[in-house]
Design an enzyme around this catalytic site. Sequence first.
Site, mmCIF file in Angstrom:
data_model
loop_
_atom_site.group_PDB
_atom_site.id
_atom_site.type_symbol
_atom_site.label_atom_id
_atom_site.label_comp_id
_atom_site.label_asym_id
_atom_site.label_seq_id
_atom_site.Cartn_x
_atom_site.Cartn_y
_atom_site.Cartn_z
ATOM 1 N N ARG A 304 22.128 -8.627 13.229
ATOM 2 C CA ARG A 304 20.712 -8.496 12.885
ATOM 3 C C ARG A 304 19.809 -8.954 14.037
ATOM 4 N NH1 ARG A 304 17.429 -7.079 8.498
ATOM 5 N NH2 ARG A 304 19.050 -6.826 6.942
ATOM 6 N N GLU A 706 12.217 -12.350 3.242
ATOM 7 C CA GLU A 706 12.390 -12.868 4.600
ATOM 8 C C GLU A 706 11.261 -12.547 5.574
ATOM 9 O OE1 GLU A 706 16.376 -10.941 4.537
ATOM 10 O OE2 GLU A 706 16.960 -12.781 5.538
#
Length: 751
Positions: A304, A706
């Site tokens: 990520r 997030e």
Amino acid sequence: MKHIDAQKHVTGRSLYVDDVPQREGTLHAVILGSPEAHGKLRAIHVEQALQAQGVVAILTAKDIPGENQIGGIFPDEPLLADGEVHYRAQPIAIIVADSDHHARLARDLIKLDIESLRPVTSPREAYASGDVIGRVRTFKIGDPSDVWEQCTHIFSGQGSCGGQEHLYIETQGAYAYPTETGHLRILSSTQGPTAVQRTASRVLDLPMHAIEVDVLRLGGGFGGKEDQATPWAVMAALAALKLHRPVKLILHRLDDMAMTGKRHPYEFDYKIGLDPDLRILAYEVFLYQDAGASADLSPAVLERSLFHFTNSYFVPNARATAASCRTNTTSHTAFRGFGGPQGMFAIETAIAHAAEALSLPAYRIQSANLLREGDTFPYGQTAQDVRAHDAWKALEQSIEIDRLSDQIEAFNQSHPFQKKGLALMPICFGISFTKKTLNQAGALVHVYQDGSVSISTGAVEMGQGVSTKMIQVASHTLGLPADRVRIEATNTSRIANTSPSAASATADLNGKALAQACERVYHRLLGVAAVMLGCDVSALKLQHGRIFRDGQAVELSFDQIALEAYNQRVSLSEYAHYATPGLSFDTTLEKGHPFAYHVYGCAALIATVDCLRGIYTFDRVHVIHDFGDCMNRDVDLGQAEGGIVQGIGWMTMEELRFNEQGRLLSNALSTYKVPDIFAVPEQLRVEFLDHAGSPYAIFKSKAVGEPPLMYGIGAYFAIRNAIRAFQSQPFAFSAPMTHEKVLMALYPTPS
Ligand code: LUZ
Ligand code: MOS
């Protein structure tokens, strides 16, 4: 709709694992961790501890009936150390006694024979000696090597950002007890009930159906309980299985801080090239991830970082290489943002470096490079429904950026020992698990004969409000008031093969499954009603528990229809499964379409630094955030505000420190500072960038868990800009920007 737990939380009536009434004969487990960060474990002497008051058993690796292995991505992590220790506080033995207190006293009586080996605590050193977990991976678009010569400005350097303690208010814990068949029921404070079930099955050598995991709610997770709630649950289960007694294992705060992994610290080397119009022509970065002692989720976190290494910018020639480096510290793990924040901090560092060298505000470079509709991400996906410019423009207008800059300039001119700094921070975050398999969810709906409804999904409530959203989905889809819908605890026997509640995708995945299940029940109920009313189904609609025929209320309620459906032997239950369509990723080419959609936004942060003391405050944080077509403004605002403050904490005061012996120095709340209410910006304003949302989001309301955390990255650069208004010598790009570091930067030692 209000957060369904709000009242219970503030009145202290919400139950957590440690609050569940104890069953008769319950025992308490405490874990002995390694006193050494690296060594050979020669012997464990438990004789004296076994004699201590209240002690029932002491379990070690040799007591494990199945595999002593809990690694999810790579099998490199034992449940209990066997032969070697790889980090300080690594679990070695489980002490089980009649009370937590007795178990703790006995723990001190265990003698270990360990031959120390030299620990490695620097990721660069680990990389140099080839101690890398998984593959070193490279994501690339265009080729920076081809264009350096065309760049007018080139800057390169190094930077680093620190780890972060999750500090969920409820520490890790579990309560396990054997059932009449010798199977196990585990109450766990986990984001991943299936991970607990699967790992317990492997370690205890039992089929998965022999293990039921139940999760009522968590007192916070933040990623720290995605994978790392598992070992404690499995240890409690191991003791329960061996001793045929209920066993509770709740970590004390200091054990939790010492034993569990944190956000990964990163170091990086960057190089950035710009043209005369401040367009980034080329960007290159090498990311050294400090993985800690084992893989855990590190390779996925690393991935990520690569997905987000150009943040919300389009860079035609960009290359990122990343290595997960094994060190002798706790095994670092998922933390809100999951590697994305570290990747973004690196490019923001490169941009800030260029801006400082060119003596212009970084926001000029940022705004010249924002993503546009149809741009390609380095991983091959085409950017669609891009909101980068909308958010940026709305923010610029809202804060009146030119006037604001002038005001800050004037303030700095007239205040010799107080300086203000402004930073803008755009974000772009991809929504979906990067591991395609995990993008699925299930939901179960029961309508009872009285018309009340019970719903179950794989979503875990950890304070974020997902249960509230699930009730909204069911009540809206069934046409019922919310108080007729009850949400059950998350349970592996009701909903199987759940993905962890993570990746900001929980409401989307579980909500979509739930909406489908509710729609099917709804249509069956309408069919029953149509027969009762002698009309066509297409004329009917349920709303707020009442039936409407061609828009007119009819004397027939949801409850009456439910009873009639039961009498006619029509099923009142449904299970549905959802899998996000259209996802793909080829890890050989490092190209594909990994995300269902992206979330955008932009923040402006203003800090004031006291240049005598090195302390700082945030005057103002102003955010324009892409919530899509928001389904619950209160819940989403809570997520945004919490995320922003958590991000600011990571970048400013939260300093995770291990010494060279691998000992955690910031091991308590006296040495590890987190933002309290006084550290929250005086003004924290979050505006909604309202628009149609994404069809892949539940009710088009975009994922919110997030993305807002990454606005906090701007905090580092706001403080940095304030320092530079006081003194102009360059200083290291090293986050967090603690008060101590600010003071050192304000008064650099002459070289
Ligand atoms: N967890 C995970 C995550 O297993 N995969 C992901 O892609 C992810 N992304 C963000 C947060 N947790
Ligand atoms: Mo997470 S970092 O458990 O979404």
